[in-house]
Every structure is written in structure tokens, then in C-alpha cells.
Motif scaffolding. Structure first.
Motif, PDB file in Angstrom:
ATOM      1  N   ARG A  62       9.666 -14.018  -8.675  1.00 33.79           N
ATOM      2  CA  ARG A  62       8.407 -14.579  -9.182  1.00 33.79           C
ATOM      3  C   ARG A  62       7.290 -13.537  -9.239  1.00 33.79           C
ATOM      4  N   PHE A  63       7.153 -12.756  -8.159  1.00 35.86           N
ATOM      5  CA  PHE A  63       6.057 -11.778  -8.118  1.00 35.86           C
ATOM      6  C   PHE A  63       6.601 -10.381  -8.385  1.00 35.86           C
ATOM      7  N   LEU A  64       6.073  -9.759  -9.418  1.00 39.25           N
ATOM      8  CA  LEU A  64       6.584  -8.442  -9.810  1.00 39.25           C
ATOM      9  C   LEU A  64       5.528  -7.374  -9.540  1.00 39.25           C
ATOM     10  N   GLU A  65       5.928  -6.366  -8.745  1.00 39.90           N
ATOM     11  CA  GLU A  65       4.989  -5.266  -8.478  1.00 39.90           C
ATOM     12  C   GLU A  65       4.865  -4.443  -9.751  1.00 39.90           C
ATOM     13  N   ILE A  66       3.654  -4.296 -10.263  1.00 38.41           N
ATOM     14  CA  ILE A  66       3.525  -3.524 -11.494  1.00 38.41           C
ATOM     15  C   ILE A  66       2.793  -2.205 -11.309  1.00 38.41           C
ATOM     16  N   TRP A  67       1.935  -2.123 -10.282  1.00 43.80           N
ATOM     17  CA  TRP A  67       1.166  -0.871 -10.173  1.00 43.80           C
ATOM     18  C   TRP A  67       0.939  -0.546  -8.702  1.00 43.80           C
ATOM     19  N   ASN A  68       1.204   0.695  -8.384  1.00 43.88           N
ATOM     20  CA  ASN A  68       0.998   1.141  -7.008  1.00 43.88           C
ATOM     21  C   ASN A  68      -0.077   2.222  -6.987  1.00 43.88           C
ATOM     22  N   ILE A  69      -1.141   1.948  -6.222  1.00 42.46           N
ATOM     23  CA  ILE A  69      -2.231   2.939  -6.146  1.00 42.46           C
ATOM     24  C   ILE A  69      -2.197   3.525  -4.741  1.00 42.46           C
ATOM     25  N   VAL A  70      -1.863   4.799  -4.679  1.00 42.99           N
ATOM     26  CA  VAL A  70      -1.681   5.428  -3.366  1.00 42.99           C
ATOM     27  C   VAL A  70      -2.846   6.364  -3.086  1.00 42.99           C
ATOM     28  N   PHE A  71      -3.315   6.308  -1.844  1.00 43.34           N
ATOM     29  CA  PHE A  71      -4.361   7.245  -1.434  1.00 43.34           C
ATOM     30  C   PHE A  71      -3.700   8.267  -0.528  1.00 43.34           C
ATOM     31  N   ILE A  72      -3.438   9.424  -1.099  1.00 40.27           N
ATOM     32  CA  ILE A  72      -2.702  10.436  -0.335  1.00 40.27           C
ATOM     33  C   ILE A  72      -3.661  11.054   0.681  1.00 40.27           C
ATOM     34  N   GLU A  73      -3.441  10.707   1.943  1.00 44.90           N
ATOM     35  CA  GLU A  73      -4.368  11.159   2.997  1.00 44.90           C
ATOM     36  C   GLU A  73      -3.689  12.005   4.053  1.00 44.90           C
TER      37      GLU A  73
END
Ligand code: SER
Length: 888
Positions: free
Chosen positions: A207-218
């Protein structure tokens, strides 16, 4: 809302171009010089050093559409392909990156704008929800206060078992490297599709599809769970093109988007596949053709190691699924044109390498087909009689070890049929097997464990002799103070002219002399930056910390140098004649010859080999200066200097430059002008494994010797057939024509003789009722003729027993009994009866048996005894016998 995949890719890039991002092209699937990465697995890979602060860039805002492969390491989706509607081995990742420009707020606002604004993707905001890392309060506030999401749409994802940075919303590139918290955007397909919200412990469903991953490279993750906070955090976002296409095309599986539909429909049409076949197999094939084609286009070929092994696994998996829906060999390569069409704007690299991709896929399928068929046959048999639906690990291991049938294919086969494998037992078996292999490999290997971490100063590029100090002496792995009495050992010097074996060039030999003795060096190797001299005391002793003179065998070194420079010229010649795709796979350069392995998937004609040889000799004749210089690796890459793709280089690299002909990264020793090589001759060219070929060549005096040898052979042939140079070929052709004629005549005569012989034997029978018994002695007949005689007799005499003895170096016995008669007198029983009385060995079946008599009796006695025995037996067996000896 419907948008073609191609348009979606372009819209994404346009959006970020509008926001002043620089659009970067996709980097190769193979990132040079990163040993932690098998294949590019995310858009951010090409910027890894910038993320870690090792490099800076003037482009602070970048966007790209990157080809990615997730087939190993931290991100491996291979096993899932075919079993889910969302996983791929190969996919495109759309990403935007910020290096010291914007951070959390802007990256989230950008993502939301692109996804929901009418002008862009125009997705209903109510259909979107997000996840955040449990401690990332800043992201929470941005989603809540700036974007305006309600609390139930912002899901916090916790660390696993309370262990720091283990949450699914803490992204790692690989085991080690750049990492950091992330916030993911999900699309909700609605209640009609089964699934629970992200982070739920229950079945996540579709049902829920991950479409975008926003990563904060720290952070920079290092071994032992060490996380180093980076001085300047950056943004790395990634959106799977195929996934966002499925949303914008309103389909529930990535395999239903336009590009996959095109491939799957194309396959169905091409191979006449009905709609009833297993759709999963088609998904696997359509995914795997994409990954294998792009991998091959990046010059990786199937092999048993490293990237080549992954490629092999993918191809074989696709072939197995192909067979499961009735696709016969060789189908896989035929899909390449369909794939190229589907990739539209992203297909240049495929078009450029089309022939190579097709050839390799075809060869791999051809090569693997037998193993696959045998393995599948066994598997299908075995699964018929399973206990508790578990396949015995012994079978899996047998298939793998004896047949070469890959374990992952057995696993895939079983997964498809819901069959379990006893993995514990299998692992134990493999472990034991590996241990044995390793033991074998290391038996008798002398390892030297060195405990100093200094560097030996190598002065051998300019000098062949050097006064220096002995730093270390080893005998049998022990560090000692002196070596004497013809002892074997290793010496490490402060500086040395001896080249330590590396980069294909063998180590130098020579002598290390002190006032006390001589150590003969027979090989030199390298251990990190230390050069080790292996040898034996030939006089007196050598002591630690004393002054010695190290001198190389200069004659040998000069020969090695000629061969090494010739190797570079050969490499350049191969690229010129066969194409830039030729890659060095390995080399050996010693004082005797050159061995050069390279990638190429076709046989080389004599003409091509000569063309390569000629090209190298032309370079030699030009007498070009060979120079060396050092430069930064980065610079060398930019200049397209030649280097080995799977080797790790230091920041500063040494280049051997031969004008514009060859510029190669190399630490070896070389001649100063190509003319010193004098002559280059290829002595052998062969294939050593699929897609890898080997050239062996010699230079200088050895090349002349090789030419003399050939001339001598030619001269001998001329003498033998009494010809001179001008009519040699004509004469050989005549001889061959004559030979053909004679062979034909000979065949005719023998056939005539055979007919006569058969006629003769046909008259010599004993008749019992309607049965004909032959017993005939032949001398020095060929086996094929004897079989022909038997054949002809049998045709003529339907019910017969034919016993033939052929006396040549040994005494051979053959018995043929016609079908019905063999039920009363089986040929194999009869021969065994004979061997009970007359010593011999043999066997056969009811109709035909054969053997060798090795009795010490005289031939006459053997024949008599044999005849009596067989007749008695036959007579006994046939009722109401009656002799008609008139012809016997
Ligand atoms: N590197 C992150 C990922 O691969 C975002 O691009 O998901």
C-alpha cells in the motif's frame, strides 16, 4: 497525471536546473578506485569524496539521473527480483545534492514542490506521508510547520534495539563510508491495496510505496562502529525513477510502467509467449537483461570472481527463468534490441556496445546450457520425493560441487516452489569444502611475517649497484643478526637497486656482498613499501647493520625492460587494432617472454595477429623516447591514461609515457628508447577463459631465434618434398590432392575386398534347424570392418549366431546373436562361458558381446577349444538340431 518515464526523468532534471543546480551525467556503474563498492549503488557514489570532505567542488548544487545496481554488499536486491513488484537489480536514481549550500529546510521544500505542484508532478498531497529519524527534530518541525503535515503523517522511525544509528531512517552507503539520518516520502495507494504504515511491525505490504529518500550526510562510518561527525554536512537525495513512474502512470507495479511493458511485450511477441505463462519469470528476464547489458557495456565480462561473478549470476538466473517458460537456447541475447528501444534517451552506451553485449550473452548461455539442463533435470526428479518439503543439502552441494550448478539457482528454484533447503547443513558442507581448498592452497607456502613498517628506498630506476646497510635478516620467518653457512633467507636493505616483483614484472636477481661474504639473490618481492631480497649465502656470512654492495644482474634486467616496454606497446597495439574496449586482465614480464591477458570475446584471425605484431614493430622502429613522470591519479584519469580498473592506486602515480602511443600507470622499469627492443614476435595467441585471451610474445634475440626456428622448419619441409621456395605451396597442394585420390582408391579397394570376404564367410555356416552358425577366423582386420562384416551377415541371415575371432597383436572375440535367438542363447552369457574355460576378459549385452582372449594356449588350440565349446552350447540350447555340414 500520466507521464512517460522519459518525460519524468527530464522533468526532474529541469526542475533542479530551474533551482540553479548543475546537471551531472550518470557516472559509470563501476567507480574506479573505490574498493568498498562493487557497483554504483546510489546517485551519491560519484560524490563520495566530497561528502567525506576529502575533496571540494565549485558546483555546490548538483542533480543527476544515475544508473545504479543493487546486487551485492549493503544494498542487494537480486534475490527479491521476481518475487516483489518493486525491486530491481538495475534502476535509475534521480537525485539532487547540496554541498554546503542548502540543508534540511530547502531540500524538503524542493521535494514537496516537485511532487505536488501542478506544474510539476502534481501528486495529491493527501496521498503522501513521511518518515523521519527518531532524533531528527529539525526535519519533524519542517514537515509539521512549513509543509503543514499533520502528526499522523509524520512517522518517527526508531533505532533497532536502542542501538545508535541503526534505524531504517539512518542511511549508510556501504558497511563503512558516508551516512546520516534521512527522511523518506511515501505514496499511499489507498485502502484497496493491502499494507500497513511504514515502521509498522506488521506486514508492510504494497500500500505505501517509498518514493523519495532525503539523506543528510552528517557522519563518516568507520570500522568498530566508529562514527566521525563531518565538518560540513551535505544533502543527498534519491528517487527511484521506476517507482515514481509507477505512481505517475497510476500502476501498482514497477513492471507495469511503460519501459518494462515495452520489454515484456517485446519478449512475448518475439518468442510467441502466451499470456498464461508465469509473469514473474518475464519480470526477472526484463530486469536482468537491463542489468547484464549495462554491466557488459561497462566492460565487465562473466567470470568466477568479483564483478564478473555477479554478472554471471544475473545472466544464469535469467536463463533459468527463461527455461521455466519454455525459452530455448540461446534466447537471452535476442532481447538486447528490445531493451535498447525501451531505454530511448538512456541507451547510447548500449547502442555503442551492442555487438559486445549480444556476443557475450550468447556465449554465456551456450556455455551454461548443458549444466543448466542437467541440474534442472536432477532437481525436478529430486523434488518429486521430498520429505517435509525440504531439499537435502547433500543434493544442493552435489549439484554445485560436481556439476557446477550454482547454489543461488537451486535456492531460486526452491523459493519459487516454496521448498526449504537445510541451510545449516549446507553451510557446514561448504565450510568444510572451503577449508580443504584453503589448506591445499597454502600447503608448502613460505610466508614471511615482517614486523617493520619502514620503507625501502628503491633506486633501481637509475642505478644497478648501490652501497647500503643491511636492516633485517630473516631465516624461516625469524629475524636474526647474521646469515651464514649456505643458509637460505631474506634480507631487507636500507635502499636497493633490486626491483621487487609487482605490476606483472618479475623481481630482480643479483648479489649482496659485504666484506664478510656473498648473498646470492634469486628473487625480489615487495611487502607494502618494503623490498625483500630472497636468496642464499654462497660465501662467508652477512651481518645485520653492516655495509654491503647490492648489485643486480643487469643483463637479466635489460631483457626484462625490453619486454616490459614491449608489453605497453602491445597493449596500445591491441587497443588500436581491436578497439578501445580491450582491457588488460593481467600480465607477466620476465627476461624470457611476455604474457599478456586481455578482454576480447572473439577469436583472432592470423591476419589480425600479424597486424598487431606489425603495429608493435612499427612503434619499435620509430625509436621513440620512453619517459616517466609522476602525477596525481585524478589527473591521470582525466587525461585518460591507461590503468587497471580493479587496482587501488595511491594519490601520486607514476606514468610511463611513449609519446602519444602509450601513457600507462606503471611502477616498472623500462628501456629509454623503443628501438632498444629491436624486434617483437607473437609466439602464441589463445583463449584462456570466456572473454579473456592471452598473447605470449618475445623480443630482441629471442624474437630472432623464433624467426630462425620457423625458417628452419620451412627449410626441412622444402627438403622433404624437394621443392624450392617459389613452388612450395603448389607442391604441397598437389601432394594433398594426390593423397585424397589415393585414400579414395584405397577405400574402394578395401570395400571390394570386404564384399568378397563377406561372400566367403556367408558360405561357411553350420545350419541347425533354420539357424545359421558362423565361426570364422580373421587376421589383422580393423574393428570397423569386423562390425561391417557382422552387420552384413546379420542382414543376410536373419536367425544367426556369428562368432568372429580376429588375430592381431591380441586375440579378439566378437559374438553377435540375432534378436530371437539371443533369448535362448544370450551373447553375454555365451562369452562368459567361453572365458570360464579359455582365459579372457569381456562382456556385453544379449545381442552382442566382445572380449580379449589372453590364454597361454597356442592359437590353434584356442580356436579348436572355442569352436567346440560354442557349438556344444548352441546345440544344447536349440532343440531338434540337425547338422548340415555340406558347406562347412
Ligand atoms: N543515497 C540515498 C539512497 O540511495 C539517497 O539518494 O537512498
Amino acid at each position: 497525471m500520466y507521464k512517460k518515464t522519459e518525460i519524468i526523468r527530464q522533468t526532474f532534471l529541469n526542475f533542479f536546473k530551474n533551482k540553479n543546480h548543475i546537471i551531472y551525467p550518470s557516472s559509470s556503474l563501476i567507480i574506479d578506485n573505490d574498493p568498498t563498492l562493487l557497483f554504483t549503488n546510489a546517485g551519491m557514489n560519484q560524490f563520495k569524496d566530497i561528502f567525506l570532505g576529502y575533496k571540494t567542488t565549485k558546483d555546490k548544487k548538483i542533480a543527476s539521473a544515475q544508473y545504479c545496481l543493487r546486487t551485492g554488499g549493503k544494498h542487494n536486491d537480486l534475490e527479491n527480483v521476481g518475487y516483489t513488484s518493486r525491486h530491481h537489480t538495475f534502476f535509475e536514481m534521480l537525485g539532487n545534492f547540496s554541498f554546503g549550500s542548502y540543508l534540511k529546510k530547502k531540500s524538503i521544500i524542493y521535494a514537496w514542490e516537485l511532487l505536488t505542484e501542478k506544474k510539476w508532478f502534481n501528486i495529491d498531497p493527501n496521498k503522501l506521508l513521511v518518515t523521519i529519524y527518531e532524533y531528527d527534530i529539525e526535519s519533524y518541525k519542517i514537515w509539521k510547520n512549513i509543509i503543514g503535515l499533520s502528526n499522523n503523517k509524520i512517522i518517527s522511525i526508531k533505532n533497532k534495539n536502542n542501538v545508535q544509528y541503526t534505524s531504517d531512517n539512518f542511511w549508510n552507503m556501504e558497511k563503512y563510508g558516508p551516512c546520516g539520518p534521512c527522511t523518506e516520502i511515501f505514496y499511499d495507494y489507498g485502502e484497496s491495496v493491502h499494507g500497513n504504515i511504514p515502521g509498522s511491525k506488521k506486514d508492510i505490504g504494497d500500500r505505501f510505496l517509498e518514493i523519495w529518500n532525503i539523506v543528510f550526510i552528517e557522519y563518516h562510518k568507520l570500522p568498530k562502529k566508529k562514527f566521525i561527525k563531518l565538518k560540513s554536512p551535505s544533502v543527498d537525495t534519491g528517487m527511484g525513477l521506476e517507482r515514481i513512474s509507477s505512481v505517475l502512470q497510476n500502476v501498482k507495479s514497477n513492471y507495469d510502467i511503460d519501459i518494462f511493458r515495452q520489454i515484456i511485450q517485446g519478449i512475448k511477441k518475439k518468442f510467441n509467449i502466451s499470456n498464461k505463462v508465469n509473469h514473474k519469470a518475464l519480470q526477472v528476464i526484463s530486469d536482468h537483461i537491463r542489468s547484464s547489458a549495462y554491466i557488459i557495456a561497462n566492460n565487465v565480462f562473466p567470470s568466477n570472481e568479483h564483478r564478473g561473478y555477479v554478472l554471471r549470476k544475473i545472466i544464469r538466473r535469467a536463463i533459468r527463468h527463461g527455461r521455466s517458460i519454455g525459452l530455448k537456447k540461446c534466447f537471452f541475447y535476442k532481447i538486447v534490441p528490445i531493451l535498447i528501444k525501451s531505454m530511448n534517451q538512456a541507451n547510447h552506451i548500449l547502442i555503442h556496445n551492442k555487438n559486445q553485449i549480444e556476443n557475450i550473452l550468447k556465449m554465456e548461455e551456450l556455455q551454461f546450457s548443458d549444466t543448466l539442463n542437467k541440474g534442472l533435470k536432477i532437481l525436478k526428479e529430486e523434488v518429486k520425493n521430498l520429505k517435509n518439503n525440504i531439499l537435502d543439502a547433500n543434493i544442493v552441494f552435489y549439484l554445485y560441487d560436481t556439476l557446477g550448478f550454482p547454489i543461488d539457482l537451486t535456492q531460486d528454484f526452491c523459493k519459487e516452489k516454496n521448498i526449504q533447503i537445510d541451510m545449516n547443513k549446507l553451510k557446514k558442507k561448504i565450510k568444510k569444502h572451503k577449508k580443504l581448498n584453503i589448506q591445499e592452497k597454502y600447503q608448502n607456502k613460505n610466508k614471511l611475517s615482517i614486523s617493520i613498517n619502514k620503507k625501502t628506498n628503491f633506486i633501481g630506476y637509475n642505478f644497478s649497484k648501490q652501497k647500503t646497510i643491511v636492516k633485517k635478516i630473516y631465516i624461516e620467518n625469524k629475524s636474526i643478526n647474521k646469515i651464514n653457512k649456505k643458509n637460505k633467507g631474506q634480507i631487507i636493505l636500507q635502499s636497493t637497486p633490486f626491483y621487487g616483483q609487482s605490476g606483472g614484472q618479475i623481481g630482480d636477481s643479483g648479489t649482496i656482498k659485504s666484506k664478510d661474504g656473498i648473498f646470492k639473490v634469486y628473487n625480489t618481492t615487495k611487502y607494502g613499501n618494503i623490498i625483500i631480497h630472497h636468496g642464499k649465502i654462497s660465501l662467508g656470512k652477512i651481518k645485520k647493520n653492516t655495509l654491503v654492495t647490492a648489485k643486480i644482474d643487469i643483463k637479466k634486467r635489460k631483457l626484462i625492460e625490453k619486454n616490459h616496454t614491449a608489453t605497453h606497446l602491445l597493449h596500445a597495439g591491441l587497443k588500436k587494432i581491436l578497439g578501445e574496449n580491450v582491457l588488460q586482465k593481467g600480465s607477466l614480464v620476465n627476461e624470457k617472454k611476455i604474457r599478456f591477458d586481455y578482454t576480447y570475446f572473439k577469436n583472432l584471425s592470423f591476419k589480425k595477429i600479424k597486424k598487431i605484431e606489425k603495429t608493435v614493430n612499427k612503434y619499435i622502429q620509430k625509436n621513440i623516447k620512453v619517459i616517466s613522470f609522476t602525477t596525481k591519479f585524478k589527473n591521470a584519469k582525466k587525461k585518460k591514461y591507461v590503468f587497471l580498473k580493479n587496482k587501488i592506486y595511491q594519490n601520486n602515480v607514476r606514468i610511463i609515457s611513449i609519446n602519444s602511443i602509450s601513457n600507462e600507470l606503471c611502477s616498472g622499469t623500462h628501456v629509454s628508447k623503443t628501438g632498444e627492443i629491436i624486434l617483437f614476435k607473437i609466439i602464441n595467441e589463445s583463449s584462456i577463459s570466456f572473454g579473456t585471451r592471452r598473447i605470449e610474445a618475445v623480443t630482441y634475440k629471442k624474437a630472432f631465434k623464433e624467426t630462425y626456428k620457423k625458417e628452419k622448419k620451412l627449410n626441412t619441409i622444402q627438403k622433404l618434398i624437394q621443392s624450392n621456395d617459389s613452388d612450395l605451396i603448389k607442391k604441397i597442394q598437389n601432394i594433398l590432392i594426390m593423397q585424397k585420390k589415393l585414400l579414395k582408391n584405397n577405400k574402394n579397394i578395401t570395400e571390394k575386398l570386404l564384399i568378397l570376404l563377406i561372400k566367403k564367410i556367408s558360405k561357411k555356416y553350420i545350419k541347425i534347424n533354420n539357424h545359421y552358425i558362423f565361426f570364422y577366423i580373421l587376421y589383422n582386420e580393423k574393428n570397423s570392418y569386423i562390425l561391417k562384416i557382422i552387420d552384413q551377415l546379420q542382414k543376410k541371415f536373419q536367425s544367426s549366431v556369428i562368432i568372429l575371432i580376429n588375430i592381431s597383436k591380441k586375440i579378439y572375440l566378437k559374438i553377435k546373436i540375432s534378436k530371437k535367438l539371443s533369448k535362448i542363447i544370450p551373447a553375454n552369457t555365451l562369452i562368459l562361458k567361453i572365458f570360464k574355460k579359455i582365459s579372457g576378459k569381456g562382456g556385453g549385452n544379449m545381442n552382442f558381446s566382445e572380449g580379449i582372449i589372453n590364454s597361454s594356449l597356442s592359437i590353434n588350440k584356442i580356436i579348436k577349444k572355442c569352436k567346440k565349446l560354442t557349438f556344444a552350447k548352441i546345440q544344447k540350447k536349440i532343440n531338434n538340431y540337425k547338422f548340415s555340414t555340406k558347406n562347412y
